[in-house]
Design a protein around this motif. Structure first.
Motif, short mmCIF file in Angstrom:
data_model
loop_
_atom_site.label_atom_id
_atom_site.label_comp_id
_atom_site.label_asym_id
_atom_site.label_seq_id
_atom_site.Cartn_x
_atom_site.Cartn_y
_atom_site.Cartn_z
N TYR A 122 6.46 14.25 4.84
CA TYR A 122 6.24 14.17 3.41
C TYR A 122 4.73 14.19 3.12
CZ TYR A 122 11.13 13.09 2.42
OH TYR A 122 12.49 13.16 2.29
N VAL A 123 4.36 14.83 2.02
CA VAL A 123 2.95 14.92 1.64
C VAL A 123 2.58 13.63 0.93
CG1 VAL A 123 1.19 16.27 0.46
CG2 VAL A 123 3.20 17.41 1.41
N ASN A 124 2.32 12.60 1.70
CA ASN A 124 1.83 11.34 1.14
C ASN A 124 1.16 10.54 2.25
OD1 ASN A 124 3.94 10.21 2.68
ND2 ASN A 124 5.35 10.25 0.96
N GLY A 125 0.49 9.46 1.87
CA GLY A 125 -0.18 8.62 2.85
C GLY A 125 -1.67 8.88 2.95
N PRO A 126 -2.36 8.11 3.80
CA PRO A 126 -3.82 8.18 3.92
C PRO A 126 -4.36 9.54 4.37
CG PRO A 126 -2.97 6.19 4.96
CD PRO A 126 -1.79 7.04 4.61
N ARG A 127 -3.54 10.32 5.05
CA ARG A 127 -4.03 11.62 5.56
C ARG A 127 -4.46 12.56 4.44
NH1 ARG A 127 0.85 12.97 9.67
NH2 ARG A 127 2.00 12.40 7.80
N PHE A 128 -4.01 12.29 3.23
CA PHE A 128 -4.27 13.21 2.12
C PHE A 128 -5.29 12.66 1.13
CE2 PHE A 128 0.02 13.74 3.72
CZ PHE A 128 -0.01 15.06 4.12
#
Length: 295
Positions: free
Chosen positions: A211-217
């Motif tokens: 999923y496109v979420n979290g600290p990586r983004f």
């Protein structure tokens, strides 16, 4: 008397130093090479005052090439399985001996040794060896498939990466915005195999889901970068990688809102037009009735 003895000892010591200085300073044999390429082997040596007698090349203790500057012919070739010397592709002198091999295959793998010998009166000998593996190596970058050019935050992403065919084991890895993908985001690797050129060729396929979420983004607010890396263990210089990027949008319903707004405007325009037509028809009817009355 003591003076002459000292001179003799110094002379013997100096002569012994000369004898010990005959060495192979370097041997250049690649650890792994693709069977479709030609390969150059080279051997460098320091004669240390000795006169060069010969330089010999061996594969698995079998001599296949010799350079003897004091004999004719200078160059000699000997048949050895898996070794195909390229014509006129050798260069040897008092400090280096370089040869080129072609038409490589599985039988070309082995231990290659360079042996350098000095001439009379000492006939000293020095050698150095290195192992070379001939394989079918990947030549193309890994292929990323299923990745779109636009995603919304919190959207689910799925894509896969396929390596080029190789006879050496390839390990695939995914990176999301520069960070190594988590094991939970990867499906078990799949392998496709077939035989060609006497090699069992393997192709690895790795799928990723996240999923496109979290600290990586956080630091990539508008860009999603997906990178696939193909490594062959023990040979980092053979690393191949591919990258794909997508645009990230914060408002997932932006397009839907635009479509809804456009639809509402269209409906409103249609209603106004219908009312205008109705009013026009009423006006024409009144005019017609008045005309009939006066007649």
């Amino acid at each position: 008397m003591n003076y002459w003895m000292i001179l003799v000892i110094i002379g013997l010591t100096f002569d012994g130093h000369q004898v010990c200085s005959l060495i192979v300073t370097d041997i250049n044999v690649p650890g792994i090479v693709d069977f479709r390429d030609n390969v150059t082997l080279s051997c460098s040596y320091n004669m240390g005052g000795h006169k060069l007698n010969s330089v010999k090349w061996y594969k698995d203790e079998n001599e296949f090439f010799r350079y003897s500057p004091m004999m004719h012919p200078y160059y000699m070739k000997f048949p050895v399985e898996g070794v195909e010397l390229q014509d006129n592709k050798h260069l040897c002198n008092s400090s280096i001996c370089q040869i080129e091999l072609g038409t490589l295959g599985k039988n070309s793998s082995g231990v290659y040794r360079c042996e350098v010998s000095g001439d009379a009166p000492h006939f000293k000998l020095t050698t150095k060896e290195a192992n070379m593996t001939v394989a079918a190596l990947p030549t193309n970058k890994p292929l990323i498939a299923g990745f779109q050019n636009m995603y919304h935050f919190d959207e689910f992403v799925t894509a896969n990466c396929s390596s080029d065919y190789s006879s050496s084991p390839v390990i695939l890895s995914f990176y999301i915005n520069g960070e190594l993908a988590l094991p939970a985001e990867l499906l078990p690797r799949q392998e496709i195999t077939f035989t060609a050129h006497d090699y069992l060729l393997r192709r690895q396929v790795l799928q990723i889901n996240f999923y496109v979420n979290g600290p990586r983004f956080i630091h990539y607010r508008k860009i999603l970068e997906l990178k696939c890396v193909a490594d062959i263990p023990s040979y980092p210089h053979l690393r191949l990688e591919s990258k794909e990027t997508a645009i990230l949008t914060h408002d997932q319903n932006l397009n839907n809102q635009m479509l809804l707004s456009t639809g509402e405007r269209s409906a409103s325009s249609t209603s106004v037009l219908a009312i205008s037509i109705l009013v026009l028809r009423l006006a024409l009817s009144i005019i017609f009735i008045q005309t009939q009355t006066f007649s």
